[in-house]
Enzyme design. Structure first.
Site, PDB file in Angstrom:
ATOM      1  N   GLY A 159      38.596  48.466  35.955  1.00 48.65           N
ATOM      2  CA  GLY A 159      37.908  49.071  37.102  1.00 48.65           C
ATOM      3  C   GLY A 159      38.926  49.344  38.197  1.00 48.65           C
ATOM      4  NE  ARG A 160      35.981  48.849  43.077  1.00 56.15           N
ATOM      5  CZ  ARG A 160      34.644  48.844  43.143  1.00 56.15           C
ATOM      6  NH1 ARG A 160      34.021  49.914  43.561  1.00 56.15           N
ATOM      7  NH2 ARG A 160      33.959  47.783  42.799  1.00 56.15           N
ATOM      8  CB  ILE A 161      41.208  44.952  40.887  1.00 59.28           C
ATOM      9  CG1 ILE A 161      40.488  44.884  42.246  1.00 59.28           C
ATOM     10  CG2 ILE A 161      42.413  44.011  40.886  1.00 59.28           C
ATOM     11  CD1 ILE A 161      39.846  43.532  42.568  1.00 59.28           C
ATOM     12  NE  ARG A 181      30.173  46.878  31.654  1.00 54.70           N
ATOM     13  CZ  ARG A 181      29.380  46.740  32.692  1.00 54.70           C
ATOM     14  NH1 ARG A 181      28.286  46.045  32.599  1.00 54.70           N
ATOM     15  NH2 ARG A 181      29.684  47.299  33.853  1.00 54.70           N
ATOM     16  CB  THR A 241      43.343  37.793  40.690  1.00 50.79           C
ATOM     17  OG1 THR A 241      43.269  39.074  40.059  1.00 50.79           O
ATOM     18  CG2 THR A 241      44.772  37.306  40.698  1.00 50.79           C
ATOM     19  NE  ARG A 243      33.910  35.773  42.217  1.00 53.09           N
ATOM     20  CZ  ARG A 243      34.611  36.469  43.111  1.00 53.09           C
ATOM     21  NH1 ARG A 243      35.936  36.502  43.028  1.00 53.09           N
ATOM     22  NH2 ARG A 243      34.019  37.123  44.082  1.00 53.09           N
ATOM     23  CD  GLU A 272      37.378  29.686  43.362  1.00 56.66           C
ATOM     24  OE1 GLU A 272      37.729  30.476  42.505  1.00 56.66           O
ATOM     25  OE2 GLU A 272      37.072  30.035  44.525  1.00 56.66           O
ATOM     26  CG  HIS A 293      39.096  32.856  45.656  1.00 54.82           C
ATOM     27  ND1 HIS A 293      37.923  32.655  44.981  1.00 54.82           N
ATOM     28  CD2 HIS A 293      39.184  34.214  45.821  1.00 54.82           C
ATOM     29  CE1 HIS A 293      37.325  33.818  44.763  1.00 54.82           C
ATOM     30  NE2 HIS A 293      38.087  34.783  45.262  1.00 54.82           N
ATOM     31  N   GLY A 295      43.518  36.088  46.707  1.00 52.47           N
ATOM     32  CA  GLY A 295      43.907  37.383  46.153  1.00 52.47           C
ATOM     33  C   GLY A 295      43.727  38.540  47.122  1.00 52.47           C
TER      34      GLY A 295
HETATM   35  N1  LIG Z   1      40.719  36.922  43.896  1.00 49.10           N
HETATM   36  C1  LIG Z   1      40.151  37.646  44.839  1.00 49.10           C
HETATM   37  O1  LIG Z   1      40.318  37.385  46.021  1.00 49.10           O
HETATM   38  C2  LIG Z   1      39.289  38.819  44.443  1.00 49.10           C
HETATM   39  C3  LIG Z   1      39.189  39.895  45.341  1.00 49.10           C
HETATM   40  C4  LIG Z   1      38.420  40.990  44.969  1.00 49.10           C
HETATM   41  C5  LIG Z   1      37.747  41.000  43.759  1.00 49.10           C
HETATM   42  N2  LIG Z   1      37.857  39.932  42.929  1.00 49.10           N
HETATM   43  C6  LIG Z   1      37.152  39.950  41.628  1.00 49.10           C
HETATM   44  O2  LIG Z   1      37.634  41.045  40.882  1.00 49.10           O
HETATM   45  C7  LIG Z   1      36.546  41.610  40.164  1.00 49.10           C
HETATM   46  C8  LIG Z   1      36.867  43.050  39.822  1.00 49.10           C
HETATM   47  O3  LIG Z   1      36.871  43.830  41.002  1.00 49.10           O
HETATM   48  P1  LIG Z   1      36.900  45.449  40.932  1.00 49.10           P
HETATM   49  O4  LIG Z   1      36.783  45.921  42.325  1.00 49.10           O
HETATM   50  O5  LIG Z   1      38.037  45.913  40.095  1.00 49.10           O
HETATM   51  O6  LIG Z   1      35.539  45.716  40.139  1.00 49.10           O
HETATM   52  P2  LIG Z   1      35.108  47.030  39.360  1.00 49.10           P
HETATM   53  O7  LIG Z   1      33.631  46.992  39.279  1.00 49.10           O
HETATM   54  O8  LIG Z   1      35.766  48.246  39.932  1.00 49.10           O
HETATM   55  O9  LIG Z   1      35.744  46.815  37.884  1.00 49.10           O
HETATM   56  C9  LIG Z   1      35.268  45.877  36.968  1.00 49.10           C
HETATM   57  C10 LIG Z   1      35.488  46.436  35.559  1.00 49.10           C
HETATM   58  O10 LIG Z   1      35.096  45.431  34.617  1.00 49.10           O
HETATM   59  C11 LIG Z   1      34.398  46.076  33.557  1.00 49.10           C
HETATM   60  N3  LIG Z   1      33.553  45.124  32.859  1.00 49.10           N
HETATM   61  C12 LIG Z   1      32.346  44.619  33.238  1.00 49.10           C
HETATM   62  N4  LIG Z   1      31.876  43.787  32.287  1.00 49.10           N
HETATM   63  C13 LIG Z   1      32.790  43.762  31.305  1.00 49.10           C
HETATM   64  C14 LIG Z   1      32.875  43.106  30.044  1.00 49.10           C
HETATM   65  N5  LIG Z   1      31.880  42.318  29.611  1.00 49.10           N
HETATM   66  N6  LIG Z   1      33.975  43.310  29.294  1.00 49.10           N
HETATM   67  C15 LIG Z   1      34.953  44.132  29.699  1.00 49.10           C
HETATM   68  N7  LIG Z   1      34.933  44.794  30.867  1.00 49.10           N
HETATM   69  C16 LIG Z   1      33.863  44.616  31.653  1.00 49.10           C
HETATM   70  C17 LIG Z   1      33.602  47.184  34.241  1.00 49.10           C
HETATM   71  O11 LIG Z   1      33.215  48.185  33.319  1.00 49.10           O
HETATM   72  C18 LIG Z   1      34.636  47.677  35.264  1.00 49.10           C
HETATM   73  O12 LIG Z   1      35.454  48.695  34.719  1.00 49.10           O
HETATM   74  C19 LIG Z   1      35.338  41.409  41.104  1.00 49.10           C
HETATM   75  O13 LIG Z   1      34.130  41.376  40.384  1.00 49.10           O
HETATM   76  C20 LIG Z   1      35.637  40.091  41.772  1.00 49.10           C
HETATM   77  O14 LIG Z   1      35.003  39.050  41.072  1.00 49.10           O
HETATM   78  C21 LIG Z   1      38.606  38.848  43.247  1.00 49.10           C
END
Ligand SMILES: NC(=O)c1ccc[n+]([C@@H]2O[C@H](COP(=O)([O-])OP(=O)(O)OC[C@H]3O[C@@H](n4cnc5c(N)ncnc54)[C@H](O)[C@@H]3O)[C@@H](O)[C@H]2O)c1
Length: 331
Positions: A159-161, A181, A241, A243, A272, A293, A295
């Site tokens: 996804g985004r990250i 997914r 980074t 969950r 956590e 935590h 990130g």
């Molecule tokens: N450590 C930190 O401080 C911090 C900060 C921001 C976000 N995060 C975590 O990072 C996660 C991702 O953030 P994002 O903005 O990239 O989210 P996002 O929604 O843009 O991307 C998540 C990706 O995961 C995929 N996905 C969902 N279920 C799946 C599965 N069962 N198998 C494979 N892929 C699957 C989705 O299709 C999507 O492409 C967040 O949900 C959050 O928990 C952590």
């Protein structure tokens, strides 16, 4: 007569500029202590406020949501992940949920890259050696890490990250592999020169570094199970980074202890803020880098998140659909 401002309860300290703006716009109750609200205080907020602004450490579960009064309309999470909120229960009571996506992407990807480098190049051990007075001059073999250029990075959740990490990793000379997914659009795959693996198991068996970037949902709980982790090769590094609950932490610890993988970089943990004593021991031994935590923890990011929270509340209160509404289909 001017419209009555909605009562907004904020559970934790936000950047000052955001708190000031919220107080101008809404009837805002800030939490000016350093402690989280107690369950009783959260329940009181559900009974009295129109909007709750929790953070990812506040458990907004079905029991708490069941206490919401008629006036409770919006839970505007100060966070991207919404696994702290029982979204289905909230929607079932016609309470809208919003989050703050997008603004944490680059910061979290930076920290992920830092963890990859830290584990591979033994950065924490090196940084400790001088202040602890254990550096006796050049040549100790303990400082030898692993080159990352030319290695294979496997991203779980493109996804985004995941994509922001892929852009950085490409610049460091890593080849990009991913499991998601759904397969990413061809222009994204081509732009990142990324190889898609429909089978997560097969990808894990081929990569040198694996980094987790999917959300925590019922479907991703222990996605990296004991069985799956076994596919990793002994020189592999795992970075998380996203969950803690996505990785079976006990199984990961056992593999690290048995040298079945070479190291891990963790910003998130299964329970956590408790961190397993075994992980602490592995950190002492230099096998893992542990971060509390942080990130997405940048001043700029927190202000951006606060601005998103304000826009979500304001748009909702003006009778429109808030831009970051969380829908069940996203979970
Ligand atoms: N450590 C930190 O401080 C911090 C900060 C921001 C976000 N995060 C975590 O990072 C996660 C991702 O953030 P994002 O903005 O990239 O989210 P996002 O929604 O843009 O991307 C998540 C990706 O995961 C995929 N996905 C969902 N279920 C799946 C599965 N069962 N198998 C494979 N892929 C699957 C989705 O299709 C999507 O492409 C967040 O949900 C959050 O928990 C952590």
């Amino acid at each position: 007569m001017p419209k009555k401002k909605p009562l907004v309860v904020v559970t934790r300290r936000l950047p000052e500029v955001i708190e000031t703006r919220m107080c101008e716009l809404f009837d805002t109750r800030l939490n000016e202590s350093d402690k989280p609200l107690t369950p009783e205080e959260l329940a009181e907020a559900m009974r009295t406020a129109e909007v709750l602004v929790p953070t990812i450490t506040d458990r907004i579960d079905s029991h708490l949501i069941a206490q919401a009064g008629e006036q409770m309309k919006l839970i505007a999470n100060f966070g991207n992940g919404v696994d702290n909120i029982d979204v289905a229960s909230a929607l079932g009571r016609s309470v809208t949920v919003t989050n703050t996506p997008g603004v944490l992407t680059e910061d979290t990807a930076d920290m992920t890259m830092a963890l990859i480098l830290s584990v591979a190049r033994r950065l924490v051990e090196g940084a400790r050696a001088i202040p602890e007075g254990t550096w006796a001059g050049w040549s100790p073999t303990w400082m030898l890490g692993h080159r990352i250029t030319g290695k294979r990075l496997g991203i779980v959740g493109m996804g985004r990250i995941g994509q922001a990490l892929a852009r950085r990793a490409k610049a460091f000379g890593l080849s990009i592999h991913y499991h998601n997914r759904r397969r990413a659009p061809v222009e994204i795959e081509e732009g990142l020169e990324a190889t898609y693996w429909e089978s997560l198991d097969q990808m894990l068996a081929r990569v040198d570094i694996v980094s987790i970037h999917c959300p925590h949902t019922p479907a991703t709980y222990h996605l990296l199970s004991a069985r799956r982790l076994k596919h990793l090769r002994p020189h592999a590094i795992l970075v998380n980074t996203a969950r803690g609950e996505i990785v079976d932490e006990n199984a990961l610890v056992r593999m690290l202890e048995a040298n079945e993988i070479s190291g891990a970089g963790l910003d998130v943990f299964e329970h956590e803020p408790a961190v397993s004593p075994k992980l602490l021991k592995l950190a002492q031994a230099g096998k893992v880098t542990l971060l509390p935590h942080m990130g997405s923890a940048t001043i700029e990011g927190r202000v951006d998140m606060g601005e998103k929270v304000i826009i979500n509340i304001k748009t909702f209160m003006d009778g429109h659909r808030p831009p970051d509404r969380v829908l069940p289909s996203m979970l």
